[in-house]
Scaffold this active site. Structure first.
Site, PDB file in Angstrom:
ATOM      1  N   VAL A 185       1.001  -1.347   0.098  1.00  0.00           N
ATOM      2  CA  VAL A 185       0.004  -0.392   0.018  1.00  0.00           C
ATOM      3  C   VAL A 185       0.683   1.382   0.266  1.00  0.00           C
ATOM      4  CG1 VAL A 185      -1.832   1.429   0.928  1.00  0.00           C
ATOM      5  CG2 VAL A 185      -1.515  -1.498   1.041  1.00  0.00           C
ATOM      6  N   HIS A 186       0.618   2.991  -0.319  1.00  0.00           N
ATOM      7  CA  HIS A 186       0.954   3.601  -0.887  1.00  0.00           C
ATOM      8  C   HIS A 186       1.135   4.108   0.418  1.00  0.00           C
ATOM      9  CE1 HIS A 186       1.620   8.102  -1.438  1.00  0.00           C
ATOM     10  NE2 HIS A 186       2.221   7.247  -3.060  1.00  0.00           N
ATOM     11  N   VAL A 187       2.312   4.602   1.322  1.00  0.00           N
ATOM     12  CA  VAL A 187       2.171   5.253   2.157  1.00  0.00           C
ATOM     13  C   VAL A 187       1.197   5.799   2.937  1.00  0.00           C
ATOM     14  CG1 VAL A 187       2.962   7.490   2.198  1.00  0.00           C
ATOM     15  CG2 VAL A 187       3.988   6.726   3.932  1.00  0.00           C
ATOM     16  N   GLY A 189      -2.050   5.929   2.134  1.00  0.00           N
ATOM     17  CA  GLY A 189      -2.731   4.483   2.294  1.00  0.00           C
ATOM     18  C   GLY A 189      -2.493   3.390   2.770  1.00  0.00           C
TER      19      GLY A 189
END
Length: 291
Positions: A185-187, A189
């Protein structure tokens, strides 16, 4: 002049030639005479309207009107997954996640699928590079990431079906950075993932075809915001000492949701005037309140 026309049984020889020229792995055009003859018969019945519409499979030939030579072929199926399974990439719309969305689903559950899915943005390195895109997706979609990402929303998405790989991709054969990005996951997110997990969502095993971000899913009726809400009539009153809860209007039409102090008393949801006005409610309207 090139003409697109319906295929018929007389086109079998040309169809076999095209199947051979198409080479190995062209699943929809096998080098098998019996299969292709059945395909042509099905096409004739489809154009004649003698089979059920959902079962129709139309085959079109591209013919040179001067030479009579068949230069190409196209097929159109009226529906897929009717008589046999159909497998494809799933294209989804990425959206912000909010518990209020789950209250909306709970308002009229029958309008929504029994499984709810949520996409999370995939991992990007601090320098702005998307390892999964660079290591995997860009090999098939030969576009800059931003352009491809824009096309998802600005087109009908056909380019995805046209360019996406038709065969498995072996993880061991891609570079380490791309491997590490699968399902990551993107930071920005992480908070959304934590919220989803609190609601009962779990990883589904699906990932985004561009950035490798995970897709979470949960049975609709198991979402905690839905499971832990009740529908009550409203009343106006003092809520100074009441706990803050998630509360929404009781119908999808004109749906609104807020966090407000709500006191449950004698089977009613007591709200103050500000909350009632914000929800645009009238006396004795129903609300959904998360416990």
């Amino acid at each position: 002049m090139l003409i697109v026309r319906p295929a018929g049984s007389a086109d079998l020889a040309s169809l076999m030639e095209l199947a051979i020229l198409s080479g190995r792995g062209f699943t929809s055009l096998p080098e098998d005479e019996a299969t292709l003859l059945n395909r042509l018969s099905l096409s004739e019945a489809s154009f004649a309207g003698t089979i059920a519409p959902r079962e129709a499979w139309y085959t079109l030939m591209l013919e040179d009107s001067e030479s009579g030579r068949i230069e190409g072929i196209a097929g159109v199926r009226a529906a897929v997954g009717v008589n046999r399974p159909h497998f494809s990439f799933r294209v989804m719309t990425l959206a912000q996640f909010s518990s209020a969305i789950n209250m909306l689903i709970g308002t009229e559950r029958q309008r929504f699928s029994e499984t709810v899915m949520a996409e999370l943005r995939g991992y990007f390195a601090p320098d702005g590079i998307c390892p999964f895109w660079e290591g995997v997706a860009s090999k098939f979609f030969r576009l800059p990431f931003d352009e491809a990402d824009h096309m998802v929303m600005s087109t009908d998405g056909q380019f995805i079906l046209d360019l996406a790989p038709r065969h498995p991709i072996y993880v061991e054969l891609i570079d380490d950075a791309a491997q590490q990005a699968i399902g990551r996951v993107h930071v920005e997110g992480e908070a959304a993932r934590a919220m989803l997990e609190q609601e009962g969502f779990r990883g589904s095993g699906l990932i985004d075809i561009f950035d490798g971000g995970p897709t979470y899913s949960v049975p609709r009726d198991s979402i905690r915001t839905i499971d832990r809400t009740e529908t009550l009539p409203i009343d106006r009153g003092d809520t100074a000492e009441a706990p803050e809860r998630l509360v929404s209007s009781g119908a999808i039409e004109g749906f609104r949701a807020i966090r407000a102090k709500v006191r449950i008393d004698n089977g009613k949801a007591i709200l103050d005037a500000g909350a009632i006005d914000a929800l645009r409610l009238k006396p004795d309207d129903m609300v959904r309140v998360r416990q």
